[in-house]
Design a protein around this motif. Structure first.
Motif, PDB file in Angstrom:
ATOM      1  N   ILE A  37      45.844  42.886  43.629  1.00 51.58           N
ATOM      2  CA  ILE A  37      46.441  43.215  42.336  1.00 51.58           C
ATOM      3  C   ILE A  37      47.567  42.226  42.013  1.00 51.58           C
ATOM      4  O   ILE A  37      47.712  41.787  40.879  1.00 51.58           O
ATOM      5  CB  ILE A  37      46.992  44.663  42.341  1.00 51.58           C
ATOM      6  CG1 ILE A  37      45.911  45.675  42.756  1.00 51.58           C
ATOM      7  CG2 ILE A  37      47.625  45.022  41.006  1.00 51.58           C
ATOM      8  CD1 ILE A  37      44.707  45.747  41.865  1.00 51.58           C
ATOM      9  N   ILE A  38      48.343  41.855  43.028  1.00 55.81           N
ATOM     10  CA  ILE A  38      49.506  40.983  42.833  1.00 55.81           C
ATOM     11  C   ILE A  38      49.102  39.521  42.642  1.00 55.81           C
ATOM     12  O   ILE A  38      49.645  38.823  41.782  1.00 55.81           O
ATOM     13  CB  ILE A  38      50.469  41.120  44.031  1.00 55.81           C
ATOM     14  CG1 ILE A  38      51.015  42.552  44.115  1.00 55.81           C
ATOM     15  CG2 ILE A  38      51.618  40.117  43.929  1.00 55.81           C
ATOM     16  CD1 ILE A  38      51.695  42.872  45.443  1.00 55.81           C
ATOM     17  N   THR A  39      48.149  39.041  43.439  1.00 54.13           N
ATOM     18  CA  THR A  39      47.725  37.622  43.388  1.00 54.13           C
ATOM     19  C   THR A  39      46.204  37.526  43.271  1.00 54.13           C
ATOM     20  O   THR A  39      45.537  37.030  44.175  1.00 54.13           O
ATOM     21  CB  THR A  39      48.208  36.859  44.635  1.00 54.13           C
ATOM     22  OG1 THR A  39      47.664  37.503  45.804  1.00 54.13           O
ATOM     23  CG2 THR A  39      49.704  36.798  44.739  1.00 54.13           C
ATOM     24  N   PRO A  40      45.651  37.963  42.154  1.00 59.33           N
ATOM     25  CA  PRO A  40      44.187  37.998  42.022  1.00 59.33           C
ATOM     26  C   PRO A  40      43.529  36.614  42.075  1.00 59.33           C
ATOM     27  O   PRO A  40      42.410  36.494  42.558  1.00 59.33           O
ATOM     28  CB  PRO A  40      43.967  38.671  40.669  1.00 59.33           C
ATOM     29  CG  PRO A  40      45.223  38.433  39.909  1.00 59.33           C
ATOM     30  CD  PRO A  40      46.319  38.427  40.938  1.00 59.33           C
ATOM     31  N   LYS A  41      44.208  35.592  41.597  1.00 61.39           N
ATOM     32  CA  LYS A  41      43.606  34.249  41.613  1.00 61.39           C
ATOM     33  C   LYS A  41      43.348  33.774  43.037  1.00 61.39           C
ATOM     34  O   LYS A  41      42.377  33.076  43.296  1.00 61.39           O
ATOM     35  CB  LYS A  41      44.490  33.272  40.858  1.00 61.39           C
ATOM     36  CG  LYS A  41      44.468  33.517  39.361  1.00 61.39           C
ATOM     37  CD  LYS A  41      45.018  32.336  38.615  1.00 61.39           C
ATOM     38  CE  LYS A  41      44.998  32.582  37.146  1.00 61.39           C
ATOM     39  NZ  LYS A  41      43.688  32.503  36.557  1.00 61.39           N
ATOM     40  N   GLN A  42      44.212  34.163  43.974  1.00 64.60           N
ATOM     41  CA  GLN A  42      43.986  33.806  45.380  1.00 64.60           C
ATOM     42  C   GLN A  42      42.654  34.381  45.857  1.00 64.60           C
ATOM     43  O   GLN A  42      41.902  33.720  46.562  1.00 64.60           O
ATOM     44  CB  GLN A  42      45.130  34.324  46.245  1.00 64.60           C
ATOM     45  CG  GLN A  42      44.927  34.036  47.714  1.00 64.60           C
ATOM     46  CD  GLN A  42      45.998  34.675  48.590  1.00 64.60           C
ATOM     47  OE1 GLN A  42      46.696  35.580  48.172  1.00 64.60           O
ATOM     48  NE2 GLN A  42      46.093  34.205  49.804  1.00 64.60           N
ATOM     49  N   TYR A  43      42.352  35.604  45.456  1.00 63.64           N
ATOM     50  CA  TYR A  43      41.105  36.236  45.886  1.00 63.64           C
ATOM     51  C   TYR A  43      39.897  35.655  45.155  1.00 63.64           C
ATOM     52  O   TYR A  43      38.797  35.644  45.699  1.00 63.64           O
ATOM     53  CB  TYR A  43      41.205  37.757  45.758  1.00 63.64           C
ATOM     54  CG  TYR A  43      42.097  38.278  46.849  1.00 63.64           C
ATOM     55  CD1 TYR A  43      41.576  38.579  48.098  1.00 63.64           C
ATOM     56  CD2 TYR A  43      43.468  38.375  46.672  1.00 63.64           C
ATOM     57  CE1 TYR A  43      42.388  38.990  49.137  1.00 63.64           C
ATOM     58  CE2 TYR A  43      44.290  38.790  47.703  1.00 63.64           C
ATOM     59  CZ  TYR A  43      43.740  39.101  48.929  1.00 63.64           C
ATOM     60  OH  TYR A  43      44.548  39.494  49.953  1.00 63.64           O
ATOM     61  N   SER A  56      35.411  37.701  38.417  1.00 65.46           N
ATOM     62  CA  SER A  56      36.390  37.765  37.339  1.00 65.46           C
ATOM     63  C   SER A  56      37.657  38.457  37.828  1.00 65.46           C
ATOM     64  O   SER A  56      37.646  39.153  38.859  1.00 65.46           O
ATOM     65  CB  SER A  56      35.810  38.531  36.151  1.00 65.46           C
ATOM     66  OG  SER A  56      35.672  39.907  36.475  1.00 65.46           O
ATOM     67  N   LEU A  57      38.723  38.282  37.076  1.00 60.78           N
ATOM     68  CA  LEU A  57      39.964  38.983  37.406  1.00 60.78           C
ATOM     69  C   LEU A  57      39.754  40.496  37.331  1.00 60.78           C
ATOM     70  O   LEU A  57      40.301  41.236  38.149  1.00 60.78           O
ATOM     71  CB  LEU A  57      41.094  38.552  36.469  1.00 60.78           C
ATOM     72  CG  LEU A  57      41.615  37.135  36.661  1.00 60.78           C
ATOM     73  CD1 LEU A  57      42.695  36.816  35.635  1.00 60.78           C
ATOM     74  CD2 LEU A  57      42.148  36.938  38.073  1.00 60.78           C
ATOM     75  N   THR A  58      38.943  40.932  36.383  1.00 63.77           N
ATOM     76  CA  THR A  58      38.648  42.367  36.259  1.00 63.77           C
ATOM     77  C   THR A  58      37.985  42.884  37.532  1.00 63.77           C
ATOM     78  O   THR A  58      38.333  43.968  38.021  1.00 63.77           O
ATOM     79  CB  THR A  58      37.743  42.622  35.039  1.00 63.77           C
ATOM     80  OG1 THR A  58      38.399  42.143  33.872  1.00 63.77           O
ATOM     81  CG2 THR A  58      37.421  44.099  34.893  1.00 63.77           C
ATOM     82  N   GLN A  59      37.044  42.129  38.079  1.00 61.85           N
ATOM     83  CA  GLN A  59      36.376  42.542  39.318  1.00 61.85           C
ATOM     84  C   GLN A  59      37.364  42.592  40.487  1.00 61.85           C
ATOM     85  O   GLN A  59      37.297  43.506  41.311  1.00 61.85           O
ATOM     86  CB  GLN A  59      35.230  41.593  39.643  1.00 61.85           C
ATOM     87  CG  GLN A  59      34.060  41.720  38.696  1.00 61.85           C
ATOM     88  CD  GLN A  59      33.035  40.621  38.907  1.00 61.85           C
ATOM     89  OE1 GLN A  59      33.376  39.443  39.000  1.00 61.85           O
ATOM     90  NE2 GLN A  59      31.768  41.021  38.989  1.00 61.85           N
ATOM     91  N   ILE A  60      38.280  41.645  40.539  1.00 59.56           N
ATOM     92  CA  ILE A  60      39.294  41.636  41.594  1.00 59.56           C
ATOM     93  C   ILE A  60      40.186  42.867  41.460  1.00 59.56           C
ATOM     94  O   ILE A  60      40.445  43.564  42.443  1.00 59.56           O
ATOM     95  CB  ILE A  60      40.148  40.344  41.535  1.00 59.56           C
ATOM     96  CG1 ILE A  60      39.293  39.099  41.708  1.00 59.56           C
ATOM     97  CG2 ILE A  60      41.282  40.403  42.543  1.00 59.56           C
ATOM     98  CD1 ILE A  60      38.800  38.842  43.098  1.00 59.56           C
ATOM     99  N   TYR A  61      40.654  43.138  40.244  1.00 62.23           N
ATOM    100  CA  TYR A  61      41.503  44.311  40.013  1.00 62.23           C
ATOM    101  C   TYR A  61      40.762  45.603  40.346  1.00 62.23           C
ATOM    102  O   TYR A  61      41.329  46.511  40.964  1.00 62.23           O
ATOM    103  CB  TYR A  61      42.004  44.368  38.569  1.00 62.23           C
ATOM    104  CG  TYR A  61      43.038  43.333  38.224  1.00 62.23           C
ATOM    105  CD1 TYR A  61      44.152  43.130  39.036  1.00 62.23           C
ATOM    106  CD2 TYR A  61      42.922  42.562  37.079  1.00 62.23           C
ATOM    107  CE1 TYR A  61      45.112  42.181  38.713  1.00 62.23           C
ATOM    108  CE2 TYR A  61      43.882  41.615  36.739  1.00 62.23           C
ATOM    109  CZ  TYR A  61      44.976  41.433  37.562  1.00 62.23           C
ATOM    110  OH  TYR A  61      45.920  40.501  37.247  1.00 62.23           O
ATOM    111  N   LEU A  62      39.516  45.689  39.937  1.00 60.81           N
ATOM    112  CA  LEU A  62      38.712  46.883  40.216  1.00 60.81           C
ATOM    113  C   LEU A  62      38.528  47.077  41.718  1.00 60.81           C
ATOM    114  O   LEU A  62      38.717  48.184  42.241  1.00 60.81           O
ATOM    115  CB  LEU A  62      37.361  46.793  39.515  1.00 60.81           C
ATOM    116  CG  LEU A  62      36.441  47.998  39.649  1.00 60.81           C
ATOM    117  CD1 LEU A  62      37.085  49.226  39.030  1.00 60.81           C
ATOM    118  CD2 LEU A  62      35.104  47.718  38.993  1.00 60.81           C
ATOM    119  N   GLY A  63      38.166  45.995  42.422  1.00 61.96           N
ATOM    120  CA  GLY A  63      38.007  46.082  43.880  1.00 61.96           C
ATOM    121  C   GLY A  63      39.299  46.495  44.569  1.00 61.96           C
ATOM    122  O   GLY A  63      39.295  47.354  45.453  1.00 61.96           O
ATOM    123  N   GLY A  64      40.413  45.893  44.162  1.00 56.73           N
ATOM    124  CA  GLY A  64      41.710  46.255  44.744  1.00 56.73           C
ATOM    125  C   GLY A  64      42.067  47.709  44.457  1.00 56.73           C
ATOM    126  O   GLY A  64      42.568  48.420  45.327  1.00 56.73           O
TER     127      GLY A  64
END
Length: 157
Positions: A37-43, A56-64
């Motif tokens: 959530i804090i550093t989604p671009k790293q993921y 996508s950033l949305t997928q990263i946020y959803l997974g987190g």
């Protein structure tokens, strides 16, 4: 309602050990999930590097977010078979993605930094998750354990 059985001193000790294990594992995964959530671009970069996929950033946020929710369930000991096993499977996926590091655990980079030591940590955490799942019935200091001792619906266990 009366509990099914009074916990013996050994049951309480086992439950205390599992409480410590459960909270430690939930915190360990929570930190990784919060960083999504804090550093989604790293993921995004990690997914591209390790898995060869663009997310996508949305997928990263959803997974987190899903991982954080599961961590809360594990910390409380709710829906134990589902929540503990879900984090175990997620962590197993992480371990399987990085298996090459197990073949060279003492590798160091040109600055003398051990580059594969996180894989050793990953194995220890995987072992702890397996132990937690195998010992669910001894996890009395959890919401699911309390419900089981008080003849509440099994689906919460």
């Amino acid at each position: 309602m009366e509990p099914k059985a009074v916990l013996s001193p050994q049951d309480k000790l086992d439950a205390l050990a599992l409480l410590v294990l459960r909270l430690g594992l939930a915190w360990f995964i929570f930190l990784w999930a919060a960083h999504k959530i804090i550093t989604p671009k790293q993921y995004q970069n990690l997914a591209r590097h390790y898995d060869g996929v663009d997310v996508s950033l949305t997928q990263i946020y959803l997974g987190g977010g899903v991982q954080i929710a599961l961590c809360l369930l594990v910390a409380l000991g709710v829906l134990r078979y589902f929540s503990y096993s879900s984090l175990l499977i997620m962590h197993l996926f992480t371990v399987m993605r990085r298996w090459e590091g197990f073949l060279d655990p003492f590798a160091i980079n040109d600055r003398g930094f051990p580059i594969n030591r996180n894989q050793v940590i990953d194995l220890a955490v995987l072992g702890a998750f397996i132990a937690l799942v195998l010992l669910i019935r001894r996890d009395h200091f959890s919401v699911g354990g309390w419900l089981a001792r008080h003849d509440r619906p099994r689906w919460w266990n």
